[in-house]
Design a protein around this motif. Structure first.
Motif, short mmCIF file in Angstrom:
data_model
loop_
_atom_site.label_atom_id
_atom_site.label_comp_id
_atom_site.label_asym_id
_atom_site.label_seq_id
_atom_site.Cartn_x
_atom_site.Cartn_y
_atom_site.Cartn_z
N SER A 146 8.00 -36.12 24.83
CA SER A 146 7.79 -35.58 23.51
C SER A 146 8.64 -34.32 23.30
N VAL A 147 8.70 -33.46 24.29
CA VAL A 147 9.51 -32.24 24.20
C VAL A 147 10.98 -32.61 24.06
N ARG A 148 11.44 -33.57 24.83
CA ARG A 148 12.83 -34.00 24.74
C ARG A 148 13.11 -34.62 23.38
N ASP A 149 12.18 -35.39 22.86
CA ASP A 149 12.35 -35.97 21.53
C ASP A 149 12.45 -34.87 20.47
N GLN A 150 11.65 -33.83 20.64
CA GLN A 150 11.70 -32.70 19.70
C GLN A 150 13.05 -32.00 19.79
N ARG A 151 13.56 -31.85 20.99
CA ARG A 151 14.88 -31.22 21.16
C ARG A 151 15.96 -32.06 20.50
N CYS A 152 15.88 -33.37 20.65
CA CYS A 152 16.84 -34.26 20.00
C CYS A 152 16.79 -34.07 18.49
N ALA A 153 15.60 -34.00 17.94
CA ALA A 153 15.45 -33.84 16.49
C ALA A 153 16.03 -32.51 16.02
N LEU A 157 23.23 -30.25 13.88
CA LEU A 157 24.50 -30.94 13.69
C LEU A 157 24.68 -31.34 12.23
N GLN A 158 23.62 -31.83 11.59
CA GLN A 158 23.72 -32.21 10.18
C GLN A 158 24.12 -31.00 9.33
N SER A 159 23.53 -29.85 9.59
CA SER A 159 23.88 -28.63 8.86
C SER A 159 25.34 -28.25 9.10
N ALA A 160 25.78 -28.35 10.33
CA ALA A 160 27.16 -28.01 10.67
C ALA A 160 28.13 -28.99 10.01
N LEU A 175 29.99 -38.82 17.55
CA LEU A 175 29.13 -38.30 18.62
C LEU A 175 27.67 -38.23 18.16
N ASN A 176 27.45 -37.93 16.88
CA ASN A 176 26.11 -37.89 16.33
C ASN A 176 25.45 -39.27 16.45
N ARG A 207 17.16 -41.86 26.59
CA ARG A 207 18.11 -41.08 27.40
C ARG A 207 18.43 -39.78 26.67
N GLN A 208 17.37 -38.99 26.47
CA GLN A 208 17.48 -37.78 25.68
C GLN A 208 18.45 -36.76 26.27
N SER A 209 18.49 -36.63 27.58
CA SER A 209 19.39 -35.65 28.19
C SER A 209 20.84 -35.95 27.81
N GLN A 210 21.21 -37.21 27.88
CA GLN A 210 22.57 -37.59 27.50
C GLN A 210 22.78 -37.40 26.00
N GLY A 211 21.76 -37.71 25.22
CA GLY A 211 21.85 -37.51 23.77
C GLY A 211 22.04 -36.05 23.41
N LEU A 212 21.30 -35.18 24.10
CA LEU A 212 21.44 -33.75 23.84
C LEU A 212 22.83 -33.25 24.19
N ARG A 213 23.40 -33.77 25.27
CA ARG A 213 24.77 -33.39 25.63
C ARG A 213 25.76 -33.86 24.56
N ALA A 214 25.54 -35.03 24.01
CA ALA A 214 26.42 -35.54 22.95
C ALA A 214 26.30 -34.67 21.69
N PHE A 215 25.07 -34.28 21.33
CA PHE A 215 24.88 -33.38 20.19
C PHE A 215 25.61 -32.06 20.44
N SER A 216 25.48 -31.52 21.64
CA SER A 216 26.15 -30.26 21.98
C SER A 216 27.66 -30.39 21.88
N ALA A 217 28.20 -31.49 22.36
CA ALA A 217 29.64 -31.71 22.29
C ALA A 217 30.10 -31.77 20.83
#
Length: 86
Positions: free
Chosen positions: A20-27, A33-36, A52-53, A64-74
């Protein structure tokens, strides 16, 4: 045996909470990213960030939230560099 079952239930509860925490981080990262993207200056950077989004959303949705978060960061990094080069 009851202790082992109780331990498994606690681990399952902790795993669900962590998910749940990882899902929240993804959101949150998706919102950033949408704002940017709305403020993006470079069309090329925007296109790359949008790709990448999509990848990040797919990764987060497939557990695979960890990988998703890295893609958002990139993607955010690409947009930040494009804005700084302006």
């Amino acid at each position: 045996m009851a202790a082992a079952i109780a331990g498994d239930m606690v681990s399952a509860a902790n795993a669900q909470e962590l998910l749940s925490v990882r899902d929240q981080r993804c959101a949150r990262m998706h919102q950033q990213l949408q704002s940017a993207l709305i403020q993006a200056v470079s069309e090329d950077a925007s296109d790359e960030a949008r790709k990448l989004n999509s990848k990040a959303l797919h990764l987060c949705a497939s557990g695979r939230q960890s990988q998703g978060l890295r893609a958002f960061s990139a993607a955010l990094e690409i947009l930040q560099k494009a804005g700084a080069d302006r």
